[in-house]
Write a protein that holds these residues in place. Structure first.
Motif, PDB file in Angstrom:
ATOM      1  N   VAL A   1       0.847  -1.171   0.050  1.00 41.86           N
ATOM      2  CA  VAL A   1      -0.062  -0.201   0.048  1.00 41.86           C
ATOM      3  C   VAL A   1       0.909   1.284   0.033  1.00 41.86           C
ATOM      4  O   VAL A   1       1.768   1.430   0.901  1.00 41.86           O
ATOM      5  N   ARG A   2       0.631   2.273  -0.950  1.00 48.23           N
ATOM      6  CA  ARG A   2       1.363   3.373  -1.016  1.00 48.23           C
ATOM      7  C   ARG A   2       0.387   4.322  -0.082  1.00 48.23           C
ATOM      8  O   ARG A   2      -0.452   4.663  -0.404  1.00 48.23           O
ATOM      9  N   LEU A   3       0.795   4.843   1.034  1.00 50.85           N
ATOM     10  CA  LEU A   3       0.287   5.737   1.926  1.00 50.85           C
ATOM     11  C   LEU A   3       0.398   7.185   1.404  1.00 50.85           C
ATOM     12  O   LEU A   3       1.305   7.383   0.825  1.00 50.85           O
ATOM     13  N   GLY A   4      -0.539   7.984   1.784  1.00 50.59           N
ATOM     14  CA  GLY A   4      -0.683   9.383   1.626  1.00 50.59           C
ATOM     15  C   GLY A   4      -1.172   9.941   0.246  1.00 50.59           C
ATOM     16  O   GLY A   4      -0.946  10.916  -0.157  1.00 50.59           O
TER      17      GLY A   4
ATOM     18  N   PRO B   1       0.875   7.157   9.311  1.00 49.71           N
ATOM     19  CA  PRO B   1       0.342   6.579  10.543  1.00 49.71           C
ATOM     20  C   PRO B   1       1.505   5.806  11.129  1.00 49.71           C
ATOM     21  O   PRO B   1       2.618   5.260  10.393  1.00 49.71           O
ATOM     22  N   SER B   2       1.622   5.538  12.446  1.00 50.44           N
ATOM     23  CA  SER B   2       2.865   4.714  12.908  1.00 50.44           C
ATOM     24  C   SER B   2       2.368   3.075  12.726  1.00 50.44           C
ATOM     25  O   SER B   2       1.378   2.611  12.053  1.00 50.44           O
TER      26      SER B   2
ATOM     27  N   GLU C   1       8.118  -0.942   4.856  1.00 53.16           N
ATOM     28  CA  GLU C   1       9.316  -0.924   3.728  1.00 53.16           C
ATOM     29  C   GLU C   1       9.974   0.582   3.969  1.00 53.16           C
ATOM     30  O   GLU C   1      11.301   0.652   4.120  1.00 53.16           O
ATOM     31  N   ASP C   2       9.161   1.558   4.056  1.00 60.47           N
ATOM     32  CA  ASP C   2       9.524   2.925   4.339  1.00 60.47           C
ATOM     33  C   ASP C   2       8.298   3.708   5.106  1.00 60.47           C
ATOM     34  O   ASP C   2       7.150   3.142   5.117  1.00 60.47           O
ATOM     35  N   TYR C   3       8.657   5.097   5.053  1.00 64.41           N
ATOM     36  CA  TYR C   3       7.628   5.961   5.531  1.00 64.41           C
ATOM     37  C   TYR C   3       6.418   5.941   4.758  1.00 64.41           C
ATOM     38  O   TYR C   3       5.344   6.095   5.279  1.00 64.41           O
TER      39      TYR C   3
END
Length: 305
Positions: free
Chosen positions: A79-82, A102-103, A163-165
């Motif tokens: 999932v690509r957040l943001g 989110p954390s 994976e990352d932020y």
């Protein structure tokens, strides 16, 4: 008078590890060509950019496709957040963005609301029909598509990796009719940051696993050769977990004609789904009632050698 379809009368399953950039229909056509098969179909569409197990049914095995489409399936997806997109995946146009992230604990805490019996709204760019038209066609034409929520059973949804932020890797096991893109979209909304699917892979579908699948390169290399035939699984591979019963030669004839007939099986109860064989050859699948099988699908296969 209908046109007679040419090709080999072969029945069984060929499992393909579908690559990105090709439709499920194109994979089926490739397999049909490579095997020279008269009839083929697939058990559960994958989006063109999705990868993983695509079970291709050949001949009489196409009659068992519903038992695979109804089975549980497992997906790994990023999932690509943001960001939200109009297609709920990376192929679409970004329609909303957020700097919130989110954390890990927030993500894990939100997953529970998507487990069990849930209601899911399919993506606007999907094959769902609205008044006889595919939703994706209406969406491409610029219409404001309204799709009703549908029930979905989700066995599990777990976080595998951050994976990352901006990206999180999840694993989903669900029943028939699930849209991974909708899970990503709705999770992003629940977390207040938006989200869409960046990558999607189907790990297994019922009894079939991606690790056992042939690549498109394998199929091309072995096309029109006996070597490709060695990878064909029997029709009964799709009936894993469904009880088997046996019948006499006389009752096999009755079943092949679509009539109920007496069968012998262990532990069968009234209303159970089971399949019946005679001397190792699958005859029919249907519903067990008071010692008889009432066939739903009848198989036309040669006798075992």
């Amino acid at each position: 008078m209908g046109r007679t379809r040419k090709g080999r009368d072969i029945s069984g399953w060929l499992i393909v590890d579908k690559p990105a950039g090709i439709t499920s229909t194109a994979v089926v056509n490739k397999v049909r060509w490579a095997l020279g098969a008269k009839k083929a179909g697939h058990a559960g569409t994958l989006d063109p950019e999705a990868t993983g197990v695509l079970a291709v049914a050949l001949g009489e095995a196409t009659k068992t496709v519903p038992y695979i489409t109804d089975a549980l399936k497992c997906y790994e997806f990023t999932v690509r957040l943001g960001q939200a997109t109009n297609t709920d995946d990376a192929e679409g146009k970004v329609i909303a963005e957020s700097g919130e992230r989110p954390s890990d604990d927030d993500i894990k805490g939100a997953l529970g609301q998507f487990v069990g019996d849930i209601q899911q709204v399919p993506p606007k760019f999907s094959a769902v029909k609205i008044d006889g038209e595919r939703a994706y066609k209406l969406a491409r034409d610029g219409e404001d598509v309204e799709i009703a929520a549908r029930p979905l059973w989700v066995e599990s949804l777990v976080m595998l990796d951050r994976e990352d932020y901006d990206h999180v890797l999840l694993e989903l096991t669900c029943g028939k009719g699930g849209y991974v893109r909708s899970i990503a979209r709705d999770l992003g909304e629940a977390l207040g940051c938006f989200g869409h699917v960046r990558e999607l892979r189907r790990i297994w579908s019922g009894p079939f696993e991606a690790t056992d699948g042939l690549s498109i390169e394998d199929i091309d290399a072995q096309a029109k050769t006996p070597e490709l035939d060695t990878h064909i699984l029997p029709l009964t591979a799709s009936l894993d977990g469904i009880p088997e019963a046996n019948c006499s030669a006389e009752n096999a004839i009755r079943l092949r004609n679509g009539n109920p007939a007496m069968v012998i099986g262990n532990g069968l109860e009234y209303g159970d789904t089971c399949w019946v064989s005679h001397e190792g050859v699958p005859i029919a699948i249907g519903t067990f009632k008071s010692g008889e099988l009432h066939p739903n699908r009848v198989f036309v296969l040669p006798a075992a050698e």
